[in-house]
Every structure is written in C-alpha cells, then in structure tokens.
Write a protein that holds these residues in place. Sequence first.
Motif, PDB file in Angstrom:
ATOM      1  N   THR A  28     -47.702   7.463  -3.692  1.00  0.00           N
ATOM      2  CA  THR A  28     -47.061   7.280  -2.388  1.00  0.00           C
ATOM      3  C   THR A  28     -47.878   6.346  -1.501  1.00  0.00           C
ATOM      4  O   THR A  28     -47.318   5.485  -0.803  1.00  0.00           O
ATOM      5  CB  THR A  28     -46.873   8.640  -1.683  1.00  0.00           C
ATOM      6  N   ALA A  32     -45.419   3.620  -0.569  1.00  0.00           N
ATOM      7  CA  ALA A  32     -44.835   3.934   0.750  1.00  0.00           C
ATOM      8  C   ALA A  32     -45.886   4.643   1.595  1.00  0.00           C
ATOM      9  O   ALA A  32     -45.787   5.841   1.845  1.00  0.00           O
ATOM     10  CB  ALA A  32     -43.597   4.806   0.582  1.00  0.00           C
ATOM     11  N   LEU A  56     -40.201   9.748  -1.013  1.00  0.00           N
ATOM     12  CA  LEU A  56     -40.012   8.378  -0.542  1.00  0.00           C
ATOM     13  C   LEU A  56     -39.156   8.298   0.717  1.00  0.00           C
ATOM     14  O   LEU A  56     -39.343   7.397   1.545  1.00  0.00           O
ATOM     15  CB  LEU A  56     -39.387   7.532  -1.649  1.00  0.00           C
ATOM     16  N   TYR A  60     -37.325   4.108   1.399  1.00  0.00           N
ATOM     17  CA  TYR A  60     -38.048   3.592   0.230  1.00  0.00           C
ATOM     18  C   TYR A  60     -37.365   3.943  -1.089  1.00  0.00           C
ATOM     19  O   TYR A  60     -38.016   3.965  -2.134  1.00  0.00           O
ATOM     20  CB  TYR A  60     -39.478   4.152   0.219  1.00  0.00           C
ATOM     21  N   GLN A  63     -37.847   2.008  -4.310  1.00  0.00           N
ATOM     22  CA  GLN A  63     -39.093   2.158  -5.075  1.00  0.00           C
ATOM     23  C   GLN A  63     -39.042   3.359  -6.028  1.00  0.00           C
ATOM     24  O   GLN A  63     -40.046   3.675  -6.672  1.00  0.00           O
ATOM     25  CB  GLN A  63     -40.275   2.355  -4.108  1.00  0.00           C
ATOM     26  N   PHE A  67     -41.840   4.614  -8.742  1.00  0.00           N
ATOM     27  CA  PHE A  67     -42.574   5.859  -8.494  1.00  0.00           C
ATOM     28  C   PHE A  67     -42.572   6.724  -9.754  1.00  0.00           C
ATOM     29  O   PHE A  67     -43.613   7.223 -10.189  1.00  0.00           O
ATOM     30  CB  PHE A  67     -41.930   6.609  -7.328  1.00  0.00           C
TER      31      PHE A  67
END
Length: 210
Positions: A28, A32, A56, A60, A63, A67
């Motif tokens: 993370t 983010a 997220l 986000y 992503q 992740f």
Amino acid sequence: MNKAIIFDFDGTLVDSEITIYQCFQSITNYLAPERTDYAKNILIGPPLRDTASEILGPNYQGQLDEFVKLFIEMHDEHAIINTRPYAGVIETLKDLSAKGISMAIATNKRYVPTIKLINHFEWHKYFTFIECSDSHNQIRNKDEMIQEILKDNNYTEAFFVGDTVNDGLSANLNQLPFILARYGYGRDQDWSKVKTFQEIDQFNQILRLI
C-alpha cells in the motif's frame, strides 16, 4: 459415529498476522501511500482481492491487479518465516486424529501458501480435505467450500471452527454448529447476526466440546 471438524486456517489454526500486515502495508505504501494507515487495521480473513480492493479505496482501483500480484510474490516468499501455529494446535490435532475424528480445512487463503505451510508443519496426515478459495478454476466463497466438503461425506456430526463473522455466517448457512475462536482476527467485529454453538479462548478447548 463419523464426527468431523472443519477448520478455517488463518486466525484459527495459524497466526499469520505479522506477515500479512507487513505485506499489506508495504504494498500500500508503494501503490497508494495515503491509504497506508487504512491497511494497518484491515480485517484479515476475506479473499485477497476483496481485501486489496477495500484497502485501495475508490481512488486506486486501477492498481488492484498490481496489488494482488505483489502480495502473492511477497507473501509466498515469506509465508513460513513469521507464521506460527497457535498454542495447543499441534497437540490437539494429534488427539483429535487419535480419536478418529475427520478433519478438513476451508480457507480463503490461496492453495499454494496453504499447502506450503501444511507441509512445513507436517499436518497433511490430519486433513482429509483442504479447500482453498482457488482450489478450483473459479474463486469460491467459504459457503461453497464447506458445501464441497460436506457433499460427499456422511458425517453424523460436524462442526466448523473459525474466527470471523464470515466464518460464522458460512457455518450457519450450512447448518453446522459454529465454534468461535475468540483469539483470532474477528475480535472487533459485530457478532449479533451469528449463531454460535460455543466460544473458545484457546485452541485446545475444542477437545472438551467434541
């Protein structure tokens, strides 16, 4: 009598909290960073993709695939380092096996790290079924995993042991007595909608219930 116990894995049989939170926070912070504090307190237990999406947040979601990819790489490499059985687990599994009680696992953890840990602890001899979220071609929820275990077995009595509300609801849906592992990860959840058969503070207390 053909008794059986189905166990959740993380938060019930093993304490993997350190490794999982380290992975969540590190990834993370990379993808983010403004969501890093949120990742520190996320509930461990739901499927990885669901948890990653929640961490997220709405800004986000692009992503998400990255992740999940990074978590798999990081977690699978370090899964064994900081994951430990809870106190009394090893001895209790031996005692349950000696009593002829069938045992199975239904977990949202992925198959690869689950089997890696089970082989590391030499537990494969105890479990007749190990159902993971990705054991089959499509991701399944815990309700479906429990159903898979039950459908081909004529258990005269079966229990489900878990530590989160989702575990309890899945047991209730399948009409299994639910044993709540209070030492696990669902400590701060709202349990008002879950019907609980018994609560345990230590794993070895299962022996007096079965």
